[in-house]
Design an enzyme around this catalytic site. Structure first.
Site, PDB file in Angstrom:
ATOM      1  N   HIS A  56       0.780  -1.818  -0.038  1.00 27.57           N
ATOM      2  CA  HIS A  56       0.544   0.066  -0.124  1.00 27.57           C
ATOM      3  C   HIS A  56       0.613   1.586   0.115  1.00 27.57           C
ATOM      4  O   HIS A  56       1.288   1.851   0.811  1.00 27.57           O
ATOM      5  CB  HIS A  56      -1.001   0.113   1.435  1.00 27.57           C
ATOM      6  CG  HIS A  56      -1.652   0.662   1.110  1.00 27.57           C
ATOM      7  ND1 HIS A  56      -3.157   1.118   2.286  1.00 27.57           N
ATOM      8  CD2 HIS A  56      -2.243   2.457   0.593  1.00 27.57           C
ATOM      9  CE1 HIS A  56      -3.649   1.761   2.111  1.00 27.57           C
ATOM     10  NE2 HIS A  56      -3.057   2.824   0.690  1.00 27.57           N
ATOM     11  N   GLU A 100     -11.014   3.714   6.108  1.00 30.66           N
ATOM     12  CA  GLU A 100     -10.145   4.310   6.548  1.00 30.66           C
ATOM     13  C   GLU A 100     -10.970   5.709   7.786  1.00 30.66           C
ATOM     14  O   GLU A 100     -10.381   5.119   8.771  1.00 30.66           O
ATOM     15  CB  GLU A 100      -9.268   4.792   5.304  1.00 30.66           C
ATOM     16  CG  GLU A 100      -8.202   6.008   5.866  1.00 30.66           C
ATOM     17  CD  GLU A 100      -7.827   6.049   4.409  1.00 30.66           C
ATOM     18  OE1 GLU A 100      -7.881   6.527   3.577  1.00 30.66           O
ATOM     19  OE2 GLU A 100      -7.052   7.045   4.711  1.00 30.66           O
TER      20      GLU A 100
END
Ligand code: HPA
Ligand code: ZN
Length: 355
Positions: free
Chosen positions: A24, A207
């Site tokens: 990521h 998130e």
């Protein structure tokens, strides 16, 4: 493996020296202020910040959107294939210094095509760096094309069309940018098409968004891996599913603190995710903006959370390989290398890699 025999003081050295994958990382988020200024000068562009210090001082984020505004502005200095090459090459060398052996790298083509930069310019520059990284650094890397979720489904289909002549240069697609108000279902049809094309599928979810976004990314997008996903702990059924189906999460601790997802690293839930049996990994997200590359993410997180010890260091590195999209033989090779490291090399003097 007997992890208890390894003293905790050796942790920083182990974390830095152990082989690992990064899954990521937004390549535009690796653009350091120095390179932003260099490219602005080379391309005769005027920046809204007169000095590097003033630019860095603007890196005080209150949420995801306050970061994205600056991140997209920074990416505006990228104009030529050489610029994209320079950015990716700098990241790969930095990753090599952190003992990253494999990286799956996000790029945001719409940030560039919207400014009139051809898709070919973007991907040719990135791909050239990746090929050089393989040859000169022995570092394996691949690209994942991210759709910007604040833009429309039509825009996503259009960039996919632009990308298809370069189908062999990227392994999958992802979904990034502002999460709230841009749920996974907006991109269900684009992802279905990508799946037909044999692309691997990931999505940012949970998130800033709720646990429901994670469930929807799995159900409606068929995402194979969830980026961030830290809000899953709000939903015990979802946690059970992530464990049962071994869906990996690519967690980014320093990012989460900088974007105020958690008030501090000591409040981060990565240790709980691991303890629950989730295939969690540690990643850097946008290292030039969030104060650290991969090893800083590992060392700062372990320093803040006493529950994380040598066993978790091994687990996180192993998860990073298991969660990657490399073929099974390659993954097994990396895990053997990791086992070897823990069995024989942990006793070497600790050298925390310099920034
Ligand atoms: N979240 C969403 N979009 C992004 C991020 C992130 O952390 N970084 C770059 N684009
Ligand atoms: Zn991200």
């Amino acid at each position: 493996m007997n992890f208890d025999s390894i003293p905790r003081e050796e942790l920083p050295g182990i974390l830095c020296r152990m082989p690992k994958a990064e899954l990521h990382i937004h390549i535009e988020g690796s653009l350091e202020p120095e390179l932003i200024f260099e490219l602005a000068t080379r391309n005769r562009l005027r920046l809204p910040y007169p000095t590097m210090e003033e630019l860095r001082a603007a890196y005080a984020f209150t949420d995801l959107q306050s970061f994205l505004d600056i991140y997209y502005a920074g990416a505006g200095v990228l104009q030529t294939e050489d610029d994209f090459f320079a950015m990716a090459w700098a990241y790969l060398k930095r990753a090599k210094a952190d003992n990253v052996v494999h990286a799956e790298i996000f790029f945001d083509p719409q940030t560039h095509t919207a400014r009139g930069i051809p898709f070919a310019t973007v991907i040719n520059g990135l791909d050239r760096a990746i090929r050089r990284g393989r040859e000169e650094l022995g570092l394996s890397a691949s690209l994942i094309l991210c759709f910007l979720r604040h833009l429309s489904e039509k825009d996503a289909f259009a960039v996919l069309e632009d990308a298809l002549p370069f189908r062999d240069r990227f392994i999958g697609v992802g979904l990034d940018s502002g999460e709230r108000g841009n749920p996974p279902e907006k991109f269900a049809r684009v992802f279905a098409r990508c799946r037909q094309l044999g692309l691997r599928l990931v999505a940012h979810a949970g998130e800033e968004g709720s646990a429901e976004y994670i469930s929807h990314a799995l159900d409606l997008l068929q995402a194979e891996r969830i980026d961030h996903g830290v809000h899953c702990l709000d939903d015990p059924q979802l946690v059970a599913r992530l464990v049962q189906q071994q869906v990996p999460l690519t967690v980014c601790p320093l990012s989460n603190v900088k974007l105020c997802v958690f008030p501090s690293l000591s409040a981060h839930n990565i240790a709980k995710l691991l303890a629950a049996g989730i295939v969690a990994t540690i990643n850097s997200d946008d290292p030039a903006y969030f104060g650290g590359y991969l090893n800083e993410n590992y060392t700062a997180t372990f320093a803040a959370l006493p529950e994380l010890g040598v066993k978790e260091a091994y687990q996180l590195a192993r998860n990073s390989f298991r969660a990657s999209f490399a073929d099974e033989n390659t993954k097994e090779g990396w895990i053997r290398e990791l086992d070897e490291f823990f069995a024989h090399r942990h006793a070497q003097p600790s050298t925390v890699s310099a920034h």
